[in-house]
Design a protein around this motif. Structure first.
Motif, PDB file in Angstrom:
ATOM      1  N   THR A 170       0.837  -1.197   0.000  1.00 18.89           N
ATOM      2  CA  THR A 170       0.000   0.000   0.000  1.00 18.89           C
ATOM      3  C   THR A 170       0.872   1.246   0.000  1.00 18.89           C
ATOM      4  OG1 THR A 170      -0.117   0.126   2.409  1.00 18.89           O
ATOM      5  CG2 THR A 170      -1.786  -1.205   1.285  1.00 18.89           C
ATOM      6  N   ALA A 203       2.405   4.555   1.537  1.00 20.60           N
ATOM      7  CA  ALA A 203       2.900   4.766   2.901  1.00 20.60           C
ATOM      8  C   ALA A 203       1.940   5.637   3.692  1.00 20.60           C
ATOM      9  CB  ALA A 203       4.281   5.415   2.849  1.00 20.60           C
ATOM     10  N   ASN A 224       3.688   0.992   6.058  1.00 16.32           N
ATOM     11  CA  ASN A 224       2.642   0.591   5.119  1.00 16.32           C
ATOM     12  C   ASN A 224       2.286  -0.867   5.329  1.00 16.32           C
ATOM     13  OD1 ASN A 224       4.770  -0.787   3.890  1.00 16.32           O
ATOM     14  ND2 ASN A 224       4.337  -0.008   1.843  1.00 16.32           N
TER      15      ASN A 224
END
Length: 648
Positions: free
Chosen positions: A338, A340, A634
């Motif tokens: 994903t 951050a 993340n």
């Protein structure tokens, strides 16, 4: 320019002050010990070699001795009879890494071009050097090189040490596969005038010399904590006298440090105590150091940048053996990550998955932000929604509960601002709505998970407190709003956090961070006593016990646990006797430029499809140290199919 100079002066002052404070502490620790005496000739004997070199190695491959060294104009390899290989260039800091009994890897910097060279030397295959890679290093002027081979994580890396406060760690080989191009997997902040590095391969410790001031110890693993500790400092607080130009590690974990002028070789124990010191008067300005070690003898080769005669020193050491390599840990690679977190530091904690009712690829990942609220990500890892409701810790999802007159799914999270349950309604398009809060009686709310009874269809939230208290709330709907009511309390001996409930079997698993994992019955009318089923053992499961998740495959059900203390994940059977099935780590994916995961708090597993590349579901883990490049925390995604391959 004037401002920059003032800042540089201020930073230098701060660094010096910190070094002095730490040095004073080390000096205090060593107070009362006898003064160091110079080693006697009985312990050390020196003799010059008939060779002039700036950096020198002697190594045995396939029963044959070889001399590898650099001069002002070339890198050369010799046997006793003849020269085998000659590579023109002004090479500095020649360093070696044995790949097996017959093969060695060489690295050196061309100081004229600041290019890194890597060669493979396998004399049984070919007498010449085999150039594997050359690369312009633009990030820094390289002061020293040192290899690190992690047998546990099956990675070969090289550190490029700069003298301006930074170092790069390049990944060369992973799980026996060479990368076509080395990848920078970590950038380190180190002392401004660093001069030398050395690695303890067994214990994963990186040592860095700060000129004539100190020697520091860092962790060599790329996913490890960046903290450092002090090994030795300069007089009067310690026993360093001159600028340290080279470091080498011995089998027992002690460090050989070579001081430049007057040339002196120190042996420093892993605790920082200087065990021995010997002057090397034959070398005016020492800069190169390599060692060969046998059971009770170390041979040190000392050279200088002026390519004067190499000095050979034989050092008597206590009998020891080569330490055994650590067993390899299973590695799996993330294939997606994903974005951050918007802030740095310890921000992100726990993920959950919302499954789209018709299109798996439109499913969403929910993740708590311990400073702001809830972040929502698409399956491509893009942040699609942020709900700024406060400091959330853990989150979970269940399905099918009326809200404002229509069917919605429900997410619940622990809200640390006011020790409440924060509720979210999720519509069939995947948009989250603030659905209000449920007050609790907790003083320090922490972990959370949800449960939907297969007997009654009722929705529940289990939430815990740092005191060990666990409360169970039933969530009901009047068609427009949700409300919660406390139905049961449980208690653990110490702080819990991660938990997961099995809706089908009515079982709740709770992690007691420092002790292990507990099992309770999940129905509200069940007894409040639990059973401790898995213990922290300090090897396989290492505290803190953090995220917990369940996964079903065929007739098997697994409990997946984040073993935060050793940056790994453990899979157990979710039924008695809770047998250990797998321990693994999430490693670097160099092809996709995704770093591995470490210091994981929360995790989630789904075995339902999440669309292309995740048809059998995914393991989703919070990454406490997000690198390549360094940025906010993340989530890393690993196809569940890759875990199943390891479970066979």
């Amino acid at each position: 320019m004037l401002v920059a100079k003032k800042l540089a002066t201020k930073n230098t002052f701060i660094r010096s002050a910190v070094s002095l404070v730490l040095a004073a502490l080390l000096g205090a620790c060593q107070a009362g010990k006898p003064a160091l005496s110079q080693s006697t000739e009985a312990a050390y004997s020196a003799q010059p070699l008939a060779i002039n070199a700036s950096h020198y190695h002697q190594i045995q491959l396939a029963g044959q001795d070889y001399q590898l060294f650099t001069t002002a104009t070339a890198l050369q390899i010799h046997t006793a009879e003849r020269e085998l290989a000659h590579q023109s260039g002004k090479f500095s800091r020649l360093t070696l890494q044995r790949l097996d009994s017959d093969v060695v890897l060489l690295a050196a910097m061309d100081t004229d071009t600041n290019r890194l060279y890597l060669w493979r030397f396998a004399p049984d295959e070919a007498p010449e050097l085999q150039l594997m890679h050359q690369q312009l290093i633009s990030s820094r002027v390289v002061e020293d090189l040192c290899f690190y081979h992690s047998s546990e994580n099956q990675q070969l890396t090289v550190f490029l040490l700069g003298d301006r406060g930074g170092a790069d760690q390049l990944l060369l080989q992973q799980q026996a596969n060479w990368l076509t191009q080395p990848v920078v997997i970590r950038q380190l902040n180190i002392p401004y005038d660093a001069t030398a590095c050395g690695v303890d391969q067994q214990n994963g410790a990186l040592y860095i010399a700060e000129a004539d001031r100190a020697i520091w110890r860092y962790q060599a693993e790329p996913e490890a904590d960046e903290g450092r500790s002090l090994l030795q400092v300069a007089q009067p607080f310690g026993q360093l006298q001159g600028e340290v130009k080279a470091l080498q590690l011995l089998n027992d974990g002690s460090v050989l440090a070579l001081e430049e002028q007057p040339a002196r070789l120190l042996q420093i124990g892993s605790s920082g105590v200087v065990l021995n010191a010997v002057a090397v008067p034959a070398v005016a300005e020492a800069s190169g150091l390599t060692v060969q070690q046998q059971a009770t003898r170390v041979t040190a080769y000392i050279s200088s940048e002026q390519a004067d005669g190499v000095q050979q020193l034989r050092l008597a050491v206590p009998a020891n053996t080569v330490p055994a390599k650590k067993a390899a840990v299973v590695q799996v690679m993330p294939t997606r990550q994903t974005e951050a977190a918007s802030q740095r530091g310890d921000v992100m904690d726990d993920p959950a998955v919302w499954h789209h009712p018709a299109e798996p690829a439109l499913s969403l990942i929910l993740a708590t932000d311990k400073r702001a609220g809830l972040d929502v990500y698409s399956m491509q890892g893009k942040r699609v929604q942020q709900l700024s409701v406060g400091r959330l810790n853990n989150v979970d999802v269940r399905y099918g509960l009326q809200w404002q007159g229509s069917a919605h799914d429900i997410a619940a999270a622990s809200l640390r601002d006011d020790n409440s349950l924060q509720l979210f309604a999720i519509d069939n398009r995947g948009k989250l709505h603030n659905a209000g809060k449920v007050a609790t009686t907790m003083a320090d709310i922490y972990g959370l998970c949800m449960y939907q009874s297969s007997k009654t269809g009722a929705h529940f939230v289990f939430v815990n407190d740092k005191s060990g208290l666990i409360q169970q709330y039933r969530i009901d709907s009047d068609g427009d709003n949700w409300r919660g009511s406390l139905v049961r309390q449980l208690q653990l001996p110490s702080q819990p956090e991660g938990c997961v409930a099995d809706d089908n079997s009515g079982v709740l698993f709770v992690g007691e961070e420092d002790a292990g994992i507990w099992r309770f019955a999940a129905e509200p009318e069940a007894a409040g006593t639990g059973e401790q089923i898995i213990l922290v053992d300090g090897t396989t499961l290492v505290d803190d016990v953090e995220g917990l998740a369940l996964a079903t495959h065929g007739d098997s059900q697994y409990l997946v646990v984040s073993s935060q203390g050793n940056d790994s994940y453990v899979v157990y059977d979710a039924v008695a006797p809770y047998a250990l099935r797998l321990r693994f780590r999430v490693t670097t994916n160099p092809q996709l430029a995704i770093d591995g995961s470490s210091e994981t708090d929360g995790l989630e597993v789904t075995t339902r499809s999440l669309g292309p590349s995740f048809e059998q579901g995914a393991l989703i883990v919070q990454d406490g140290r997000n690198r390549m490049p360094e940025q906010g925390q993340n989530l890393k995604l690993v196809p569940w199919a890759d875990i199943l391959q390891q479970l066979k």
